[in-house]
Design a protein around this motif. Sequence first.
Motif, PDB file in Angstrom:
ATOM      1  N   UNK A  62       1.370  -1.669   0.020  1.00  0.00           N
ATOM      2  CA  UNK A  62      -0.403  -0.363  -0.023  1.00  0.00           C
ATOM      3  C   UNK A  62       0.891   0.814  -0.201  1.00  0.00           C
ATOM      4  N   UNK A  63       0.111   2.454  -0.594  1.00  0.00           N
ATOM      5  CA  UNK A  63       0.873   3.780  -0.718  1.00  0.00           C
ATOM      6  C   UNK A  63       2.558   3.443  -1.142  1.00  0.00           C
ATOM      7  N   UNK A  64       2.323   3.195  -1.926  1.00  0.00           N
ATOM      8  CA  UNK A  64       3.644   2.933  -3.516  1.00  0.00           C
ATOM      9  C   UNK A  64       3.425   3.426  -4.195  1.00  0.00           C
ATOM     10  N   UNK A  65       4.227   4.451  -4.702  1.00  0.00           N
ATOM     11  CA  UNK A  65       4.689   5.620  -5.677  1.00  0.00           C
ATOM     12  C   UNK A  65       3.966   4.849  -7.205  1.00  0.00           C
ATOM     13  N   UNK A  66       3.258   5.411  -7.972  1.00  0.00           N
ATOM     14  CA  UNK A  66       3.319   4.111  -9.033  1.00  0.00           C
ATOM     15  C   UNK A  66       4.590   4.321  -9.556  1.00  0.00           C
ATOM     16  N   UNK A  67       5.426   5.356  -9.758  1.00  0.00           N
ATOM     17  CA  UNK A  67       6.696   4.369 -10.755  1.00  0.00           C
ATOM     18  C   UNK A  67       7.458   3.505 -10.099  1.00  0.00           C
ATOM     19  N   UNK A  68       7.155   3.350  -8.381  1.00  0.00           N
ATOM     20  CA  UNK A  68       7.783   2.399  -7.959  1.00  0.00           C
ATOM     21  C   UNK A  68       7.787   0.874  -8.281  1.00  0.00           C
ATOM     22  N   UNK A  69       6.070   0.698  -8.935  1.00  0.00           N
ATOM     23  CA  UNK A  69       5.448   0.138  -9.001  1.00  0.00           C
ATOM     24  C   UNK A  69       6.049  -0.429 -10.362  1.00  0.00           C
ATOM     25  N   UNK A  70       5.426   0.347 -10.736  1.00  0.00           N
ATOM     26  CA  UNK A  70       6.579   0.423 -13.129  1.00  0.00           C
ATOM     27  C   UNK A  70       7.720   0.236 -12.629  1.00  0.00           C
ATOM     28  N   UNK A  71       8.560   0.291 -12.411  1.00  0.00           N
ATOM     29  CA  UNK A  71       9.910  -0.213 -12.908  1.00  0.00           C
ATOM     30  C   UNK A  71       9.457  -1.570 -11.764  1.00  0.00           C
ATOM     31  N   UNK A  72       9.334  -1.775 -10.782  1.00  0.00           N
ATOM     32  CA  UNK A  72       9.364  -3.121 -10.153  1.00  0.00           C
ATOM     33  C   UNK A  72       8.827  -3.892 -11.553  1.00  0.00           C
ATOM     34  N   UNK A  73       7.173  -3.697 -12.060  1.00  0.00           N
ATOM     35  CA  UNK A  73       6.313  -3.933 -13.015  1.00  0.00           C
ATOM     36  C   UNK A  73       7.252  -4.541 -13.967  1.00  0.00           C
ATOM     37  N   UNK A  74       8.341  -3.471 -14.485  1.00  0.00           N
ATOM     38  CA  UNK A  74       8.732  -3.850 -15.849  1.00  0.00           C
ATOM     39  C   UNK A  74      10.677  -4.712 -15.517  1.00  0.00           C
ATOM     40  N   UNK A  75      10.357  -4.373 -14.096  1.00  0.00           N
ATOM     41  CA  UNK A  75      11.742  -5.320 -14.723  1.00  0.00           C
ATOM     42  C   UNK A  75      11.501  -6.745 -14.201  1.00  0.00           C
ATOM     43  N   UNK A  76      10.272  -7.217 -13.349  1.00  0.00           N
ATOM     44  CA  UNK A  76       9.609  -8.505 -13.093  1.00  0.00           C
ATOM     45  C   UNK A  76       9.113  -9.189 -14.078  1.00  0.00           C
ATOM     46  N   UNK A  77       8.593  -8.081 -15.617  1.00  0.00           N
ATOM     47  CA  UNK A  77       8.021  -8.299 -16.323  1.00  0.00           C
ATOM     48  C   UNK A  77       8.887  -8.980 -17.651  1.00  0.00           C
ATOM     49  N   UNK A 115       9.772 -12.297 -16.830  1.00  0.00           N
ATOM     50  CA  UNK A 115       9.062 -13.748 -17.434  1.00  0.00           C
ATOM     51  C   UNK A 115       8.804 -13.825 -15.876  1.00  0.00           C
ATOM     52  N   UNK A 116       8.575 -12.833 -14.901  1.00  0.00           N
ATOM     53  CA  UNK A 116       7.610 -13.293 -13.534  1.00  0.00           C
ATOM     54  C   UNK A 116       6.750 -12.936 -13.668  1.00  0.00           C
ATOM     55  N   UNK A 117       5.806 -13.838 -13.425  1.00  0.00           N
ATOM     56  CA  UNK A 117       4.368 -13.527 -14.296  1.00  0.00           C
ATOM     57  C   UNK A 117       3.626 -12.438 -13.609  1.00  0.00           C
ATOM     58  N   UNK A 118       3.748 -12.546 -11.098  1.00  0.00           N
ATOM     59  CA  UNK A 118       3.585 -12.223 -10.680  1.00  0.00           C
ATOM     60  C   UNK A 118       3.289 -10.639 -11.471  1.00  0.00           C
ATOM     61  N   UNK A 119       3.384 -10.335 -12.430  1.00  0.00           N
ATOM     62  CA  UNK A 119       4.133  -8.258 -12.833  1.00  0.00           C
ATOM     63  C   UNK A 119       2.900  -8.646 -13.351  1.00  0.00           C
ATOM     64  N   UNK A 120       1.865  -9.818 -13.944  1.00  0.00           N
ATOM     65  CA  UNK A 120       0.908  -9.016 -14.988  1.00  0.00           C
ATOM     66  C   UNK A 120       0.005  -7.880 -14.709  1.00  0.00           C
ATOM     67  N   UNK A 121      -0.605  -8.128 -13.606  1.00  0.00           N
ATOM     68  CA  UNK A 121      -2.115  -7.329 -12.872  1.00  0.00           C
ATOM     69  C   UNK A 121      -0.428  -6.034 -13.544  1.00  0.00           C
ATOM     70  N   UNK A 122      -0.176  -5.541 -12.689  1.00  0.00           N
ATOM     71  CA  UNK A 122       0.443  -4.208 -12.851  1.00  0.00           C
ATOM     72  C   UNK A 122       0.905  -3.567 -14.028  1.00  0.00           C
ATOM     73  N   UNK A 123       0.803  -4.665 -14.748  1.00  0.00           N
ATOM     74  CA  UNK A 123       1.495  -4.141 -16.529  1.00  0.00           C
ATOM     75  C   UNK A 123       0.204  -3.996 -16.806  1.00  0.00           C
TER      76      UNK A 123
END
Length: 231
Positions: free
Chosen positions: A50-65, A68-76
């Motif tokens: 919770x309360x993570x800035x969008x840019x932080x989730x974007x970077x994390x999702x990009x790296x994981x995506x 090939x880490x499918x945990x990034x799917x929903x955020x992406x």
Amino acid sequence: MEEEFHELTDRVRAELRSPQDLVAYERLLGLARKNTPAGREELARMLVAVERPLWAREIAAFILGCAGDKRAFETLVLLLNYRDPVRCATAAHALSRLGDPRTARAAAALATNPLRTAYALHPVRLLAELRAPQSVPALIATLERLLTPHNPYWRVALACVEGLGALGDRRAVPALAAAVAHPRLAAAAAASLARLGVHEVPGQGGPEAKGGGGRPGADDAQRGPGPRGRQ
């Protein structure tokens, strides 16, 4: 992903607003460089914290995506439909490398949703890149919906035209032939038809050439189709 990652991190750095942001940003970059299982676990936790800035989730999702880490799917997918086109482009890049079978279905749903047409450009391009079973039907449906006079989303229609030409499926011929009548789409539609082996717009009265061949002439690119039936 090296070039795209540098573009993302340079853009995000300009969004930082406090020393705490800079610390969190440097922490993310360190996790990306280490590329360890423990680091990916921490990145995955950032996606749901919770309360993570969008840019932080974007970077994390990009790296994981891209890993090939499918945990990034929903955020992406959320970012693929975001109001900021540059974030849509980043998400599309990561989704194309994620390898999740849900990606094409999600992109098709976004591309064909008439309420989200303003944000459909990158889902359309992603569908063409994925070459999934959903790609051609979704691009045809989106293009046909946009072939109305004075439609403001002609760039989305143009991406559909180019994508259908690249996919090489002759189910697209009727929609592409209709697109020839639209000045902003005419040249691209004629080129895509030529890639499908069609050098005479169906309904124009001449024979339809099949197979390879030269590029369409300027007149072919500009004139619109006459009356025709559905193929």
